[in-house]
Design a protein around this motif. Sequence first.
Motif, mmCIF file in Angstrom:
data_model
loop_
_atom_site.group_PDB
_atom_site.id
_atom_site.type_symbol
_atom_site.label_atom_id
_atom_site.label_comp_id
_atom_site.label_asym_id
_atom_site.label_seq_id
_atom_site.Cartn_x
_atom_site.Cartn_y
_atom_site.Cartn_z
ATOM 1 N N ASN A 1 7.656 2.211 -2.541
ATOM 2 C CA ASN A 1 8.003 1.231 -3.558
ATOM 3 C C ASN A 1 8.674 1.876 -4.762
ATOM 4 O O ASN A 1 9.542 1.269 -5.398
ATOM 5 N N ILE A 2 8.288 3.098 -5.089
ATOM 6 C CA ILE A 2 9.002 3.817 -6.140
ATOM 7 C C ILE A 2 10.452 4.026 -5.732
ATOM 8 O O ILE A 2 11.384 3.810 -6.531
ATOM 9 N N ALA A 3 10.655 4.417 -4.469
ATOM 10 C CA ALA A 3 12.023 4.645 -3.995
ATOM 11 C C ALA A 3 12.840 3.353 -4.010
ATOM 12 O O ALA A 3 14.001 3.334 -4.447
ATOM 13 N N LYS A 4 12.237 2.260 -3.546
ATOM 14 C CA LYS A 4 12.984 0.995 -3.470
ATOM 15 C C LYS A 4 13.283 0.446 -4.858
ATOM 16 O O LYS A 4 14.417 0.034 -5.145
ATOM 17 N N THR A 5 12.294 0.440 -5.736
ATOM 18 C CA THR A 5 12.551 -0.084 -7.077
ATOM 19 C C THR A 5 13.531 0.811 -7.828
ATOM 20 O O THR A 5 14.373 0.308 -8.589
ATOM 21 N N SER A 6 13.468 2.109 -7.601
ATOM 22 C CA SER A 6 14.405 3.027 -8.260
ATOM 23 C C SER A 6 15.828 2.753 -7.812
ATOM 24 O O SER A 6 16.774 2.783 -8.624
ATOM 25 N N TYR A 7 15.998 2.472 -6.524
ATOM 26 C CA TYR A 7 17.332 2.120 -6.018
ATOM 27 C C TYR A 7 17.875 0.894 -6.754
ATOM 28 O O TYR A 7 19.027 0.883 -7.218
ATOM 29 N N TRP A 8 17.049 -0.133 -6.888
ATOM 30 C CA TRP A 8 17.519 -1.366 -7.505
ATOM 31 C C TRP A 8 17.743 -1.208 -9.003
ATOM 32 O O TRP A 8 18.665 -1.799 -9.570
ATOM 33 N N ILE A 9 16.922 -0.411 -9.657
ATOM 34 C CA ILE A 9 17.148 -0.159 -11.088
ATOM 35 C C ILE A 9 18.488 0.551 -11.286
ATOM 36 O O ILE A 9 19.277 0.203 -12.177
ATOM 37 N N SER B 1 4.500 -2.278 -7.471
ATOM 38 C CA SER B 1 4.065 -0.903 -7.253
ATOM 39 C C SER B 1 3.393 -0.697 -5.906
ATOM 40 O O SER B 1 3.541 0.366 -5.293
ATOM 41 N N ALA B 2 2.633 -1.703 -5.425
ATOM 42 C CA ALA B 2 1.833 -1.471 -4.215
ATOM 43 C C ALA B 2 1.688 -2.694 -3.334
ATOM 44 O O ALA B 2 0.870 -2.690 -2.416
ATOM 45 N N GLY B 3 2.476 -3.737 -3.564
ATOM 46 C CA GLY B 3 2.291 -4.963 -2.796
ATOM 47 C C GLY B 3 1.179 -5.810 -3.374
ATOM 48 O O GLY B 3 0.587 -5.486 -4.406
ATOM 49 N N PRO C 1 0.191 4.214 -19.056
ATOM 50 C CA PRO C 1 1.523 4.424 -18.478
ATOM 51 C C PRO C 1 1.676 5.717 -17.684
ATOM 52 O O PRO C 1 2.799 6.106 -17.388
ATOM 53 N N ASP C 2 0.562 6.380 -17.341
ATOM 54 C CA ASP C 2 0.661 7.727 -16.786
ATOM 55 C C ASP C 2 0.644 7.788 -15.270
ATOM 56 O O ASP C 2 0.677 8.884 -14.702
ATOM 57 N N GLY C 3 0.549 6.658 -14.586
ATOM 58 C CA GLY C 3 0.560 6.658 -13.137
ATOM 59 C C GLY C 3 1.940 6.942 -12.581
ATOM 60 O O GLY C 3 2.945 6.929 -13.308
ATOM 61 N N PRO C 4 2.034 7.190 -11.270
ATOM 62 C CA PRO C 4 3.313 7.609 -10.688
ATOM 63 C C PRO C 4 4.426 6.578 -10.793
ATOM 64 O O PRO C 4 5.583 6.933 -11.017
ATOM 65 N N THR C 5 4.102 5.291 -10.633
ATOM 66 C CA THR C 5 5.153 4.273 -10.663
ATOM 67 C C THR C 5 5.743 4.124 -12.059
ATOM 68 O O THR C 5 6.970 4.168 -12.246
ATOM 69 N N VAL C 6 4.890 3.948 -13.054
ATOM 70 C CA VAL C 6 5.398 3.746 -14.416
ATOM 71 C C VAL C 6 6.081 5.010 -14.918
ATOM 72 O O VAL C 6 7.094 4.949 -15.634
ATOM 73 N N THR C 7 5.574 6.176 -14.526
ATOM 74 C CA THR C 7 6.231 7.425 -14.904
ATOM 75 C C THR C 7 7.645 7.484 -14.342
ATOM 76 O O THR C 7 8.602 7.855 -15.042
ATOM 77 N N ALA C 8 7.808 7.099 -13.072
ATOM 78 C CA ALA C 8 9.139 7.109 -12.448
ATOM 79 C C ALA C 8 10.068 6.114 -13.129
ATOM 80 O O ALA C 8 11.243 6.415 -13.403
ATOM 81 N N TRP C 9 9.558 4.911 -13.411
ATOM 82 C CA TRP C 9 10.395 3.909 -14.080
ATOM 83 C C TRP C 9 10.781 4.356 -15.482
ATOM 84 O O TRP C 9 11.914 4.147 -15.924
ATOM 85 N N GLY D 1 0.766 -1.233 0.000
ATOM 86 C CA GLY D 1 0.000 0.000 0.000
ATOM 87 C C GLY D 1 0.798 1.284 0.000
ATOM 88 O O GLY D 1 0.210 2.367 0.029
ATOM 89 N N ASP D 2 2.112 1.207 -0.053
ATOM 90 C CA ASP D 2 2.943 2.415 0.029
ATOM 91 C C ASP D 2 3.626 2.649 -1.315
ATOM 92 O O ASP D 2 4.769 2.236 -1.540
ATOM 93 N N ILE D 3 2.940 3.338 -2.209
ATOM 94 C CA ILE D 3 3.462 3.548 -3.557
ATOM 95 C C ILE D 3 4.742 4.375 -3.549
ATOM 96 O O ILE D 3 5.717 4.015 -4.222
ATOM 97 N N PRO D 4 4.838 5.487 -2.788
ATOM 98 C CA PRO D 4 6.098 6.247 -2.777
ATOM 99 C C PRO D 4 7.286 5.415 -2.287
ATOM 100 O O PRO D 4 8.388 5.520 -2.841
#
Length: 282
Positions: free
Chosen positions: A22-30, A48-50, A67-75, A17-20
């Motif tokens: 998960n964006i931070a964690k996946t961004s680190y790994w990318i 993106s959200a568990g 593709p316009d949501g926050p997660t896909v935009t960040a990726w 449930g914590d999208i921000p």
Amino acid sequence: MVTGFLLAGVQMEPVLGDIPANIAKTSYWIREAAARGARLVVLPEASSAGYVFADRAEAARHAQPVPDGPTVTAWAQLAEELDVWIVGGVTERDGDGVFNSAVLLGPTGHVGTFRKAHLWNDEKDIYDPNRDGFPVFDTPLGRIGIGICYDAWFPETFRSAALQGADLVVLPSNWVPVPGQPAAVPPMANLLCMTGAHCNQCYVAGVSRIGVERGQAFVGRSVLVGPDGWPLAGPASPDREELLLAEVDLVGSRAGRLNNPFNQPLADRRTDLYVVDGPAVS
């Protein structure tokens, strides 16, 4: 076309449930994968959200447009910045529809979306099913097919992609313990990835999560498999976040894979003998 590159599988634990976060964690790994030379980075299912939502309404609250949501935009921004390709699991909203999806992104943006075809357990009450089949996306790295977790339990997933020329089948996953699994044999998910690769003469990347979410344990054990069916990297640990890396050559290996003099599971098929459809067994 690219001949030879580093494929990365990110085994991690999303935060429910914590999208921000998960964006931070996946961004680190990318970024970590790119820093180590990877050109294609694969993230787990539902990154993106568990995953363990109580019901469809809760999943819908955490779903986002593609593709316009926050997660896909960040990726997508990272794919452009780092010149990488990314496959990752997203809880997708499309109108009133809610889907367990995976996106493919490249340096120029969104390439395509796959929606989980085979819904497992109470997913049938939470998500809408895939009605678009198993697309294969042609990229400079090679032809990429996608399935999600339980899709690997169906040989049609791999074969549908292979018959469309897939060089690689990517499986963002949330593998759970299989009842009765003997300790002395590999996890069922690993065996299915290995068999799918061997029987379809393609690479397979099964990338799962770890951790426990609302009492549901996940087994990790991510694996990158060569077209001969043997692991190139992994299986990963059952309980640790880690990065798997393997050198692959999707384009350059095509001729050798498809013209193996000993066995050609695609060319040697006997479609005149197969039962292709029929009533469900009861």
